[in-house]
Write a protein that holds these residues in place. Structure first.
Motif, PDB file in Angstrom:
ATOM      1  N   VAL A  26       0.842  -1.202   0.000  1.00 41.75           N
ATOM      2  CA  VAL A  26       0.000   0.000   0.000  1.00 41.75           C
ATOM      3  C   VAL A  26       0.878   1.252   0.000  1.00 41.75           C
ATOM      4  CG1 VAL A  26      -1.830   1.207   1.239  1.00 41.75           C
ATOM      5  CG2 VAL A  26      -1.757  -1.289   1.240  1.00 41.75           C
ATOM      6  N   LEU A  49      -4.222   4.882 -14.784  1.00 43.53           N
ATOM      7  CA  LEU A  49      -4.818   4.025 -13.760  1.00 43.53           C
ATOM      8  C   LEU A  49      -5.956   3.162 -14.300  1.00 43.53           C
ATOM      9  CD1 LEU A  49      -4.899   6.287 -10.571  1.00 43.53           C
ATOM     10  CD2 LEU A  49      -3.229   4.567 -11.228  1.00 43.53           C
ATOM     11  N   VAL A  53      -4.473  -2.014 -12.855  1.00 43.10           N
ATOM     12  CA  VAL A  53      -4.681  -3.235 -12.082  1.00 43.10           C
ATOM     13  C   VAL A  53      -4.854  -4.412 -13.042  1.00 43.10           C
ATOM     14  CG1 VAL A  53      -6.088  -4.418 -10.363  1.00 43.10           C
ATOM     15  CG2 VAL A  53      -5.811  -1.948 -10.249  1.00 43.10           C
TER      16      VAL A  53
ATOM     17  N   PHE B 105      -5.671   2.693   2.502  1.00 45.62           N
ATOM     18  CA  PHE B 105      -5.780   1.543   1.600  1.00 45.62           C
ATOM     19  C   PHE B 105      -7.134   1.594   0.872  1.00 45.62           C
ATOM     20  CE2 PHE B 105      -4.622  -3.292   1.714  1.00 45.62           C
ATOM     21  CZ  PHE B 105      -4.675  -3.327   0.341  1.00 45.62           C
ATOM     22  N   LEU B 108      -7.200   4.341  -1.745  1.00 48.47           N
ATOM     23  CA  LEU B 108      -6.437   3.998  -2.957  1.00 48.47           C
ATOM     24  C   LEU B 108      -7.184   2.970  -3.795  1.00 48.47           C
ATOM     25  CD1 LEU B 108      -2.866   3.756  -1.414  1.00 48.47           C
ATOM     26  CD2 LEU B 108      -3.665   5.478  -3.027  1.00 48.47           C
ATOM     27  N   PHE B 109      -7.767   1.962  -3.128  1.00 51.98           N
ATOM     28  CA  PHE B 109      -8.526   0.953  -3.863  1.00 51.98           C
ATOM     29  C   PHE B 109      -9.750   1.586  -4.527  1.00 51.98           C
ATOM     30  CE2 PHE B 109      -7.689  -3.776  -2.682  1.00 51.98           C
ATOM     31  CZ  PHE B 109      -6.435  -3.670  -3.231  1.00 51.98           C
ATOM     32  N   LEU B 111      -9.951   4.638  -5.654  1.00 47.32           N
ATOM     33  CA  LEU B 111      -9.433   5.315  -6.850  1.00 47.32           C
ATOM     34  C   LEU B 111      -9.206   4.301  -7.974  1.00 47.32           C
ATOM     35  CD1 LEU B 111      -8.189   7.939  -8.099  1.00 47.32           C
ATOM     36  CD2 LEU B 111      -6.014   7.223  -7.112  1.00 47.32           C
ATOM     37  N   LEU B 112      -8.582   3.169  -7.621  1.00 51.69           N
ATOM     38  CA  LEU B 112      -8.292   2.154  -8.637  1.00 51.69           C
ATOM     39  C   LEU B 112      -9.575   1.521  -9.162  1.00 51.69           C
ATOM     40  CD1 LEU B 112      -5.174   0.437  -7.006  1.00 51.69           C
ATOM     41  CD2 LEU B 112      -5.213   1.922  -9.018  1.00 51.69           C
ATOM     42  N   LEU B 148     -11.998  -5.719  -5.933  1.00 51.69           N
ATOM     43  CA  LEU B 148     -11.621  -4.420  -5.371  1.00 51.69           C
ATOM     44  C   LEU B 148     -12.762  -3.873  -4.513  1.00 51.69           C
ATOM     45  CD1 LEU B 148      -9.853  -2.582  -8.367  1.00 51.69           C
ATOM     46  CD2 LEU B 148      -8.793  -3.512  -6.313  1.00 51.69           C
TER      47      LEU B 148
END
Lengths: 439, 172
Positions: A26, A49, A53, B105, B108-109, B111-112, B148
């Protein structure tokens, strides 16, 4: 700001987040995204982005990682480690320190079908620790042996860390596996020497057992057929050109699962446990990969690798000294980070520098040699305090042994590790000879 | 596997069950991919005919499988942290830090996830396909995005639990 300043700041920010208990992956994601944003702005980041992933995870080369993890996970249920330990014990158990030697041998054997140190250490702890303690082995020797022996899991192919290095360094995975065999065998040999020195200095720490006849020895050896079969199928299959690494890992998963099922060693509960363990390790590794990817983009945008290699070359140090300094950095980083994160963070910076130096080797040889050196050194982080993960795992299995005893027991093995790294640095032929013969 | 502590309540229990189900599905995907590859190898050896597109099924399938494993790993708090620098601190402080880390965390997840949804929509509108089988790519995004999303919910629950210093946080 110069690239080096950006890079330094990013590393400091990341270490700061580590100190605040943010998971390593993280922290890398956070710093990577923040740095990317400040350098190239939101529009470009937002676009990047979108696929980061998915396209990081969707990789044929990376698929080897979860598959080898699953294979190792199934193998821990199949009784292979017990058979290996019993067979080695028949041969060495009647000598002083013989059980410890048997444990190292079994770790090496298990390492040849399992790509993870932690899995090797924890399996072998279940099998070998009770016997060593029952025989009167000192806590220091018993736990030290297993913590060090566990690191053979990743030194001897297949190795998850080498898979990642191969992808990062754009090198042939099979050649890297080949290169790891001799150093892996040297590691096992070094550990055996460490044990024999240890029991000579402290004769009470590892009492001898009774001698076993040859008939029983052959029977014990025959009992290891599963491990031998898997090794020939998976690693042998790769070298005979039957499979790619991903195919070999797939065959390994199905074969280990079938073997465990056929012997009725795999109840529904075990399957859930195997899957759960594999899920945690795989997610951990993939998230670290994602974080390292983002962090690497930040470093690349700030031209950190170029500027750093320029700065290092201007120092005018001898090539071997530069490599030695890098390995020293691994030892220090190994005190706070896991091996995979270290490889992922440093290889984009270190490898270009190493490749620009002249060791009298081809580029490919240099990349392979450095990969094995890096692997060997980062694995020492698994057994050094304060964050020696292998030492922790073994210590948890042996509740009556204080952690300080375990770290004391590790000292001779660490000495053997240091000797081996020095040899590998001074004689690249130890790593590269077999590659030249096989390929 | 019983749920305990943070996953025992009316919010936690469904999240835990969802994480276990998701990991089970992810594991099944991985085993399925391994089995498919073995069949392809056998086909190549015996019939001289591998499964067409095995390479790209593995490539895209692995992302889907691993994406589904993420929530379970988070429920188990499986990600490595560097804890020796804070071991001296009182347990309450450490939990506060863990709660804040979980919030970071989750952010950020999130955002992803948001960008990932945009990426999946791009793949859908752009009609992105695999090379050999011409399968659309966007469905493979879905498990990753679900993973996610579920991870974010679990992180928020863990953060809430840690910041309020509620007892027992580990799933058994």
């Amino acid at each position: 700001m110069s690239g080096l300043e950006v890079g330094g700041l990013a590393f400091l920010a990341m270490l700061g987040l580590f100190a605040l208990r943010v998971p390593i992956a993280v922290a890398m994601i956070a710093v990577g995204i923040a740095g990317y944003w400040s350098i190239v702005g939101w529009t470009s980041l937002g676009a990047h982005l979108k696929g980061v992933v998915y396209y990081r995870f969707a990789s044929y080369d990376l698929s080897v990682v979860p598959l080898f993890i699953l294979m190792g996970s199934f193998a821990t249920k199949g009784g292979l480690s017990r058979a290996l330990f019993a067979a080695f014990n028949d041969f060495f158990g009647h000598r002083r320190g013989g059980l410890a030697v048997a444990a190292v041998g079994a770790c090496a054997g298990f390492g040849a079908i399992c790509g993870s140190s932690l899995a090797t250490a924890s399996t072998m702890a279940q099998v070998a620790l009770p016997e060593m303690r029952a025989r009167g082995y000192s806590g220091a020797l018993a736990t030290g042996t297993l913590a060090a022996g566990g690191s053979l899991g990743i030194l001897i192919p297949p190795s998850v860390v080498l898979v990642i290095y191969a992808i990062m360094a754009e090198q042939n995975l099979i050649k890297l596996f080949t290169a790891a065999f001799v150093p892996g065998a040297l590691a096992a040999l070094g550990y055996v020497i460490a044990i024999s020195v240890y029991v000579r200095l402290k004769p009470d720490s590892g009492p001898a057992g009774t001698r076993v006849g040859w008939a029983a020895r052959w029977r014990g050896l025959a009992g290891t057929w599963q491990a031998v079969l898997l090794f020939f199928l998976v690693i042998g299959g790769i070298y005979l050109g039957w499979f790619t690494a991903t195919e070999a890992a797939s065959v390994g998963v199905i074969a280990t699962a079938l073997l465990a099922l056929l012997q009725r060693r795999l109840a529904w509960r075990d399957l859930v446990e195997v899957m759960g363990d594999a899920a945690v390790s795989t997610s951990m590794i993939f998230l670290i990969l994602l974080g390292a990817d983002l962090f690497k983009s930040l470093l690349a945008f700030a031209h950190v690798p170029d500027e750093l290699s320029q700065a290092i070359l201007e120092l005018g140090l001898s090539p071997v000294l530069i490599v030695a300094l890098m390995l020293l950095i691994y030892l220090v980083l190994g005190c706070i980070m896991d091996s995979l994160s270290m490889i992922l963070l440093t290889v984009p910076i270190f490898l270009p520098v190493v490749l620009s130096l002249d060791f009298g080797l081809t580029t490919e040889q240099t990349a392979i040699w450095f990969g094995i050196l890096a692997l060997t050194t980062v694995e020492m982080g698994l057994i050094t305090p304060p964050v020696g993960l292998n030492a922790f795992i073994i210590n948890q299995a042996a509740r009556d042994v204080p952690l300080s005893e375990t770290f004391k027991g590790i000292v001779p093995f660490l000495a053997s590790d240091v000797t081996r790294v020095v040899l590998l640095v001074l004689f690249p032929g130890l790593t590269l000879w077999l590659v030249g013969v096989v390929h | 596997m019983a749920a305990a502590g943070v996953f025992a309540g009316p919010v936690g229990r469904p999240l835990w069950l969802a994480a276990v189900a998701s990991a089970g599905a992810g594991g099944a995907v991985l085993l399925g991919l391994a089995l498919m590859t073995v069949l392809s190898v056998l086909g190549r050896a015996i019939l001289n005919q591998p499964l067409p597109g095995d390479f790209e099924i593995m490539e895209n399938g692995i992302a889907a499988g691993v994406g589904l494993l993420l929530p379970y790993a988070q429920a188990k708090r499986g990600h490595v942290i560097v804890d020796f620098m804070t071991n001296w601190a009182p347990a309450r402080w450490r939990r506060r830090l863990d709660g804040l880390a979980a919030l970071l965390f989750a952010g950020l997840f999130a955002l992803l996830l948001w960008r990932g949804v945009a990426g999946a929509l791009d793949a859908w509108r752009g009609d992105e396909q695999t090379v050999i089988l011409a399968w659309p790519i966007w469905p493979f995004f879905v498990p990753v995005l679900l993973g996610l999303a579920l991870s974010i919910l679990i992180l928020l629950l863990q953060a809430w639990n840690d910041l309020l210093q509620r007892p027992a946080q580990v799933a058994a």
